[in-house]
Motif scaffolding. Structure first.
Motif, PDB file in Angstrom:
ATOM      1  N   GLU A 110     -13.254  50.491  -3.598  1.00 45.82           N
ATOM      2  CA  GLU A 110     -14.336  51.435  -2.956  1.00 45.82           C
ATOM      3  C   GLU A 110     -14.488  52.670  -3.821  1.00 45.82           C
ATOM      4  O   GLU A 110     -13.720  53.052  -4.559  1.00 45.82           O
ATOM      5  CB  GLU A 110     -14.002  51.633  -1.445  1.00 45.82           C
ATOM      6  CG  GLU A 110     -12.713  52.699  -1.421  1.00 45.82           C
ATOM      7  CD  GLU A 110     -12.714  52.851   0.120  1.00 45.82           C
ATOM      8  OE1 GLU A 110     -12.556  52.137   0.908  1.00 45.82           O
ATOM      9  OE2 GLU A 110     -11.950  54.076   0.048  1.00 45.82           O
ATOM     10  N   GLU A 111     -15.558  53.248  -3.499  1.00 53.28           N
ATOM     11  CA  GLU A 111     -16.261  54.446  -3.923  1.00 53.28           C
ATOM     12  C   GLU A 111     -15.168  55.417  -3.980  1.00 53.28           C
ATOM     13  O   GLU A 111     -14.677  55.588  -2.692  1.00 53.28           O
ATOM     14  CB  GLU A 111     -17.771  54.647  -3.356  1.00 53.28           C
ATOM     15  CG  GLU A 111     -18.277  55.784  -3.374  1.00 53.28           C
ATOM     16  CD  GLU A 111     -19.318  56.029  -2.381  1.00 53.28           C
ATOM     17  OE1 GLU A 111     -20.009  57.150  -2.387  1.00 53.28           O
ATOM     18  OE2 GLU A 111     -19.120  55.239  -1.329  1.00 53.28           O
ATOM     19  N   LEU A 119     -14.541  59.114  -3.245  1.00 56.40           N
ATOM     20  CA  LEU A 119     -15.265  60.125  -2.303  1.00 56.40           C
ATOM     21  C   LEU A 119     -14.715  61.476  -2.842  1.00 56.40           C
ATOM     22  O   LEU A 119     -13.489  61.564  -2.860  1.00 56.40           O
ATOM     23  CB  LEU A 119     -15.095  60.007  -0.892  1.00 56.40           C
ATOM     24  CG  LEU A 119     -15.724  58.744  -0.111  1.00 56.40           C
ATOM     25  CD1 LEU A 119     -15.265  58.477   1.255  1.00 56.40           C
ATOM     26  CD2 LEU A 119     -17.241  58.539  -0.628  1.00 56.40           C
ATOM     27  N   GLU A 130      -9.821  66.616   2.942  1.00 58.71           N
ATOM     28  CA  GLU A 130      -9.606  65.726   3.767  1.00 58.71           C
ATOM     29  C   GLU A 130      -9.037  66.440   5.096  1.00 58.71           C
ATOM     30  O   GLU A 130      -8.515  67.430   4.956  1.00 58.71           O
ATOM     31  CB  GLU A 130      -8.306  64.870   3.311  1.00 58.71           C
ATOM     32  CG  GLU A 130      -8.754  63.700   2.320  1.00 58.71           C
ATOM     33  CD  GLU A 130      -7.396  62.921   1.939  1.00 58.71           C
ATOM     34  OE1 GLU A 130      -7.126  62.890   0.697  1.00 58.71           O
ATOM     35  OE2 GLU A 130      -6.796  62.228   2.733  1.00 58.71           O
TER      36      GLU A 130
HETATM   37  P1  AMP Z   1      -5.917  55.774   2.843  1.00 59.01           P
HETATM   38  O1  AMP Z   1      -4.336  55.272   3.342  1.00 59.01           O
HETATM   39  O2  AMP Z   1      -6.837  54.777   3.168  1.00 59.01           O
HETATM   40  O3  AMP Z   1      -6.031  57.076   3.595  1.00 59.01           O
HETATM   41  O4  AMP Z   1      -5.734  56.299   1.365  1.00 59.01           O
HETATM   42  C1  AMP Z   1      -4.771  57.357   1.117  1.00 59.01           C
HETATM   43  C2  AMP Z   1      -5.177  58.387   0.416  1.00 59.01           C
HETATM   44  O5  AMP Z   1      -5.975  58.118  -0.727  1.00 59.01           O
HETATM   45  C3  AMP Z   1      -6.146  59.500   1.204  1.00 59.01           C
HETATM   46  O6  AMP Z   1      -5.500  60.132   1.868  1.00 59.01           O
HETATM   47  C4  AMP Z   1      -6.915  59.952  -0.082  1.00 59.01           C
HETATM   48  O7  AMP Z   1      -6.232  61.122  -0.491  1.00 59.01           O
HETATM   49  C5  AMP Z   1      -7.114  58.988  -1.025  1.00 59.01           C
HETATM   50  N1  AMP Z   1      -8.146  58.020  -0.938  1.00 59.01           N
HETATM   51  C6  AMP Z   1      -8.327  56.768  -0.177  1.00 59.01           C
HETATM   52  N2  AMP Z   1      -9.627  56.438  -0.194  1.00 59.01           N
HETATM   53  C7  AMP Z   1     -10.292  57.304  -0.858  1.00 59.01           C
HETATM   54  C8  AMP Z   1     -11.745  57.495  -1.329  1.00 59.01           C
HETATM   55  N3  AMP Z   1     -12.774  56.382  -1.081  1.00 59.01           N
HETATM   56  N4  AMP Z   1     -11.851  58.314  -2.455  1.00 59.01           N
HETATM   57  C9  AMP Z   1     -11.114  59.281  -2.453  1.00 59.01           C
HETATM   58  N5  AMP Z   1      -9.753  59.208  -2.136  1.00 59.01           N
HETATM   59  C10 AMP Z   1      -9.229  58.285  -1.433  1.00 59.01           C
END
Ligand code: AMP
Ligand code: GLY
Length: 423
Positions: free
Chosen positions: A185-186, A188, A192
């Motif tokens: 994915e893109e 972002l 947070e």
């Molecule tokens: P998740 O378990 O999907 O929340 O991913 C763990 C961490 O990765 C998140 O708390 C973000 O810091 C980082 N992260 C996940 N997806 C993205 C995204 N699309 N763009 C930037 N950082 C991301």
């Protein structure tokens, strides 16, 4: 009434602590619990994912309400099994919990219903994934589809790292079956924030926002962990943006799950990025966050039993949440080496002194009682939460108490709350 909390972490200690305050609750049990829950509840030696034994036990002990802490029992169908036995369990069914259990399910749901999230593609073929990465260019974020204890997400600042991640997830299968499908994915940009909401299948009641600190070391450096600290409220989430989160993300998601035939009842965890284009979903979880719960629950004045009953009856629209006029900040104390290899069994000193400080709570996580002594038994050992008139006061109080607690290898971040407190 008799209440059972399922789980063994700091979040579950906070849930036990909160539920025990309800005038409606006579007795709290915790399965399997830890050294901290044992002080407020009776620990029951049944593993959190042993759904069949938990169901039998709850039926035999006339448990009136079961509250599930972690995701694994939810995706294993605990709520479905309890319901089939006529038992009340607070949390989503197995199907609805797929919003956390399968990132492909949750991304596709968001795509179908226009809920703002990062652009993405799903891959099973490594060569195709590599072509996509070369076409898109870095930075990109690569995610294993399933539950990987928070480790299945790789943020790749360069193309090289993205290609490595494809190899790790799809070809080496580093996350096992959780990595059979890969999401790219893109990336972002933004701050947070975690927004939790109570949902009853139809209505949504948003909780105060919080911010986790996922990286191991100060300055948000080092590997990702389960979370090294949290605070609430979050000044970065303005009231306007909070309204957008509710209108553009929380309500549509609950409506989407209902439309798909799996109405969502329980706590919906939205991990959000506040981007220049508005709030976007990074991930959904099907439960309270840990350590977000340790920062948010102490601020909540409303009885959690009242919320659970309104949820199960589908009348969350008839209640509102009351909040203590205080900020909260929670600092996690971890074992040396966490999130990598660490040793356990070290005696913990100063627990009573820390908990005796004003407006200070000590929520135990990886701990065990050995005789008169509480010893370390996990990566994240405990969290110290302090309340204060503002975040600065809460932080000061929290760190004073943190310094009182000692064990061999003790490690914690000294900068919890830095984004809100930098000035
Ligand atoms: P998740 O378990 O999907 O929340 O991913 C763990 C961490 O990765 C998140 O708390 C973000 O810091 C980082 N992260 C996940 N997806 C993205 C995204 N699309 N763009 C930037 N950082 C991301
Ligand atoms: N603190 C992040 C989580 O509970 O998933």
């Amino acid at each position: 009434m008799k209440v059972l909390v399922v789980g063994a972490g700091g979040r579950e200690h906070a849930l036990v602590w909160k539920l025990a305050q309800s005038p409606r609750v006579k007795k709290v049990y915790c399965a399997p619990g830890n050294a901290g829950t044992a002080e407020l509840a009776e620990n029951v030696p049944i593993g959190a994912t042993d759904v069949a034994t938990l169901t039998e036990w709850a039926a035999a002990h006339d448990i009136d309400l079961t509250v599930v802490g972690p995701e694994a029992p939810l995706t294993a169908g605990l709520v479905d099994a309890f319901r089939a036995r006529g038992l009340s369990a607070y949390g989503p069914t197995r199907k609805a919990a797929a919003i956390e259990g399968s990132k492909v399910f949750s991304k596709n749901l968001m795509h179908k219903y226009g809920i703002p999230t990062a652009e993405y593609r799903v891959f099973t073929d490594a060569e195709e994934a590599r072509r996509y990465v070369r076409a898109k260019g870095a930075p990109l974020v690569l995610k294993a589809e399933g539950l990987a204890a928070g480790k299945g997400v790789i943020v790749a600042p360069t193309e090289e790292e993205a290609l490595d991640a494809i190899h790790t997830i799809l070809e080496e299968q580093a996350f096992g079956a959780a990595g059979e499908r890969l999401i790219i994915e893109e990336y972002l940009e933004g701050e947070e924030v975690t927004v939790l909401a109570f949902a009853d299948g139809e209505h949504v009641l948003m909780l105060a926002p919080s911010q986790d600190h996922k990286r191991a070391f100060d300055g948000d450096r080092g590997p990702n962990t389960g979370g090294m600290g949290a605070y609430s409220p979050v000044p970065a989430l303005t009231p306007d943006t909070a309204c957008r989160v509710e209108a553009e993300i929380l309500r549509p998601t609950v409506a989407a799950l209902a439309a798909e035939g799996s109405p969502y009842r329980g706590v919906l965890y939205a991990g959000l990025m506040l981007t220049a284009a508005g709030p976007k979903v990074l991930e959904f979880n099907a439960r309270f966050g840990d350590p977000e719960a340790q920062a948010v629950l102490p601020r909540l004045a409303t009885d959690l039993v009242e919320v659970a009953e309104a949820t199960l009856a589908g009348r969350l629209d008839r209640i509102s949440l009351a909040w203590r006029p205080a900020a909260a900040l929670a600092v996690v104390l971890a074992s040396g080496g966490y999130p990598g290899h660490y040793e356990t069994g070290f005696p913990i000193q100063g627990l009573k002194e820390a908990a005796a400080q004003p407006d200070t709570l000590v929520f135990y996580a990886g701990t065990r009682r050995e005789g008169n002594q509480v010893v370390t038994a996990g990566g994240r050992v405990l969290a110290v939460t302090a309340l204060g008139s503002d975040l600065k006061a809460a932080r000061e109080r929290a760190y004073q108490a943190v310094e009182m607690i000692r064990f061999s290898g003790r490690r914690f971040r000294r900068d919890i709350g830095w984004r809100a407190l930098r000035s």
